[in-house]
Motif scaffolding. Structure first.
Motif, PDB file in Angstrom:
ATOM      1  N   ALA A  53      44.648  45.577  49.940  1.00 50.11           N
ATOM      2  CA  ALA A  53      45.417  45.479  48.695  1.00 50.11           C
ATOM      3  C   ALA A  53      46.389  46.641  48.555  1.00 50.11           C
ATOM      4  O   ALA A  53      47.554  46.455  48.173  1.00 50.11           O
ATOM      5  N   LEU A  54      45.952  47.844  48.874  1.00 51.59           N
ATOM      6  CA  LEU A  54      46.838  49.004  48.783  1.00 51.59           C
ATOM      7  C   LEU A  54      47.989  48.898  49.772  1.00 51.59           C
ATOM      8  O   LEU A  54      49.132  49.243  49.455  1.00 51.59           O
ATOM      9  N   GLU A 101      38.591  44.768  37.751  1.00 54.82           N
ATOM     10  CA  GLU A 101      37.534  44.356  38.685  1.00 54.82           C
ATOM     11  C   GLU A 101      38.146  43.719  39.931  1.00 54.82           C
ATOM     12  O   GLU A 101      39.075  42.928  39.846  1.00 54.82           O
ATOM     13  N   TYR A 102      37.626  44.091  41.100  1.00 54.21           N
ATOM     14  CA  TYR A 102      38.039  43.386  42.318  1.00 54.21           C
ATOM     15  C   TYR A 102      36.865  42.719  43.023  1.00 54.21           C
ATOM     16  O   TYR A 102      37.056  41.979  43.993  1.00 54.21           O
ATOM     17  N   LEU A 103      35.641  42.941  42.512  1.00 52.37           N
ATOM     18  CA  LEU A 103      34.457  42.329  43.118  1.00 52.37           C
ATOM     19  C   LEU A 103      33.341  42.374  42.077  1.00 52.37           C
ATOM     20  O   LEU A 103      33.234  43.343  41.321  1.00 52.37           O
ATOM     21  N   ASP A 215      50.553  59.591  40.031  1.00 48.06           N
ATOM     22  CA  ASP A 215      50.911  58.175  40.040  1.00 48.06           C
ATOM     23  C   ASP A 215      49.715  57.266  39.772  1.00 48.06           C
ATOM     24  O   ASP A 215      49.746  56.077  40.118  1.00 48.06           O
ATOM     25  N   HIS A 216      48.668  57.802  39.151  1.00 46.69           N
ATOM     26  CA  HIS A 216      47.427  57.013  39.013  1.00 46.69           C
ATOM     27  C   HIS A 216      47.645  55.692  38.275  1.00 46.69           C
ATOM     28  O   HIS A 216      47.089  54.659  38.654  1.00 46.69           O
ATOM     29  N   ALA A 217      48.459  55.695  37.243  1.00 37.36           N
ATOM     30  CA  ALA A 217      48.699  54.458  36.494  1.00 37.36           C
ATOM     31  C   ALA A 217      49.468  53.445  37.334  1.00 37.36           C
ATOM     32  O   ALA A 217      49.168  52.236  37.323  1.00 37.36           O
ATOM     33  N   LEU A 218      50.459  53.903  38.080  1.00 41.37           N
ATOM     34  CA  LEU A 218      51.239  53.022  38.950  1.00 41.37           C
ATOM     35  C   LEU A 218      50.371  52.431  40.054  1.00 41.37           C
ATOM     36  O   LEU A 218      50.478  51.249  40.387  1.00 41.37           O
ATOM     37  N   ILE A 219      49.484  53.271  40.622  1.00 45.13           N
ATOM     38  CA  ILE A 219      48.599  52.800  41.691  1.00 45.13           C
ATOM     39  C   ILE A 219      47.654  51.732  41.167  1.00 45.13           C
ATOM     40  O   ILE A 219      47.442  50.700  41.807  1.00 45.13           O
ATOM     41  N   ALA A 220      47.099  51.956  39.989  1.00 40.59           N
ATOM     42  CA  ALA A 220      46.179  50.980  39.399  1.00 40.59           C
ATOM     43  C   ALA A 220      46.870  49.640  39.168  1.00 40.59           C
ATOM     44  O   ALA A 220      46.327  48.574  39.502  1.00 40.59           O
ATOM     45  N   ALA A 221      48.072  49.686  38.602  1.00 50.30           N
ATOM     46  CA  ALA A 221      48.802  48.446  38.327  1.00 50.30           C
ATOM     47  C   ALA A 221      49.172  47.721  39.613  1.00 50.30           C
ATOM     48  O   ALA A 221      49.052  46.489  39.706  1.00 50.30           O
ATOM     49  N   ALA A 222      49.617  48.478  40.616  1.00 47.70           N
ATOM     50  CA  ALA A 222      50.006  47.865  41.890  1.00 47.70           C
ATOM     51  C   ALA A 222      48.803  47.269  42.604  1.00 47.70           C
ATOM     52  O   ALA A 222      48.891  46.187  43.208  1.00 47.70           O
ATOM     53  N   ALA A 226      48.175  43.323  43.551  1.00 44.14           N
ATOM     54  CA  ALA A 226      47.927  42.917  44.941  1.00 44.14           C
ATOM     55  C   ALA A 226      46.637  42.113  45.067  1.00 44.14           C
ATOM     56  O   ALA A 226      46.588  41.125  45.808  1.00 44.14           O
ATOM     57  N   ILE A 227      45.598  42.511  44.357  1.00 40.95           N
ATOM     58  CA  ILE A 227      44.336  41.763  44.395  1.00 40.95           C
ATOM     59  C   ILE A 227      44.543  40.354  43.840  1.00 40.95           C
ATOM     60  O   ILE A 227      44.043  39.361  44.396  1.00 40.95           O
TER      61      ILE A 227
END
Length: 245
Positions: A53-54, A101-103, A215-222, A226-227
């Motif tokens: 996903a990243l 959540e991703y799992l 960039d924590h907020a941007l990473i979370a949204a991206a 992606a998931i």
């Protein structure tokens, strides 16, 4: 090529390489097969989902495996950017930002197939011996119920063997973890054990991104985006299949 243009081109390449290296996120997790384990293909199911996903979101990554306490401490200090396998609690929001959540982790009871054990509420289990892993947190209600006859063991494979031998009536574990370790047991053991359908608890697995990363907020949204895309295009399910799930 004119000298000035060549110099500007080299400078641009250097800046590109530097930016690419800076974008590589430092991932961390403890050993928790089949989710996170450096000895498994692509680091385990959760590691595979997260790094894929990243990558689709445009982030490179590296992965290290350390004990849980060190991983959590390192995230808070900014040594690591992302903790791969985190369940939500308020205290952790002081050091990191959670993704969606991703799992889903479902904690289930296991019993022998011929055993007349049913479970609708915890009090139904009071007559039975339940193998639990020492120092493991299952759910606050279960953990604090002194009326349950809990037999502490050091790991889940021991719990399964005690269950198969009739030394306990139940074992309890995350469904994916249980299935992973059951596959390593003799066929007779696997065929004689089943899950009770009602989960003891359900926990949503997320990544936790260090607040030290600007960039924590941007990473979370991206990551979340992606998931969602992976679920839609089938690549999410394909990763589960690749890991035998």
């Amino acid at each position: 090529m004119p000298l000035l243009l060549r110099a500007l081109t080299l400078l641009g390449l250097c800046c590109f390489v530097h930016a690419t290296q800076a974008a590589a996120l430092r991932l961390v997790a403890d050993t928790w097969p089949p989710f996170t384990d450096a000895s498994l293909p692509n680091g385990g199911l959760a590691t595979d989902l997260v790094t894929t996903a990243l990558s689709r979101a445009g982030y490179g990554s590296t992965f290290v495996q350390v004990p849980w306490a060190r991983a959590l401490h390192g995230l808070g200090e900014g040594t690591y950017d992302i903790l791969i396998n985190a369940w939500y609690n308020d205290e952790r929001t002081r050091i990191g930002q959670f993704s969606s959540e991703y799992l889903l982790n479902r904690v289930l009871f296991l019993k022998l197939k011929n055993a007349p054990v049913t479970y609708a509420r915890l009090s139904d289990l009071y007559p039975y011996k339940v193998a639990v892993i020492r120092s493991y947190a299952y759910s606050p209600v279960f953990d604090d119920d002194a009326s349950l006859d809990k037999v502490q063991v050091s790991n889940f494979p021991i719990a399964v063997r005690m269950l198969a031998a009739g030394r306990v009536d139940l074992a309890v574990e995350d469904e994916f973890v249980a299935r992973y370790f059951l596959e390593q047991e003799p066929e007779q053991t696997r065929e004689n054990i089943e899950f009770l359908p009602k989960p003891l608890s359900e926990n949503r697995l997320r990544i936790l991104i260090s607040l030290k990363n600007p960039d924590h907020a941007l990473i979370a949204a991206a990551f979340d985006k992606a998931i969602d895309a992976m679920r839609a295009d089938g690549s999410y399910a394909a990763i589960f299949k690749a890991h035998g799930m």
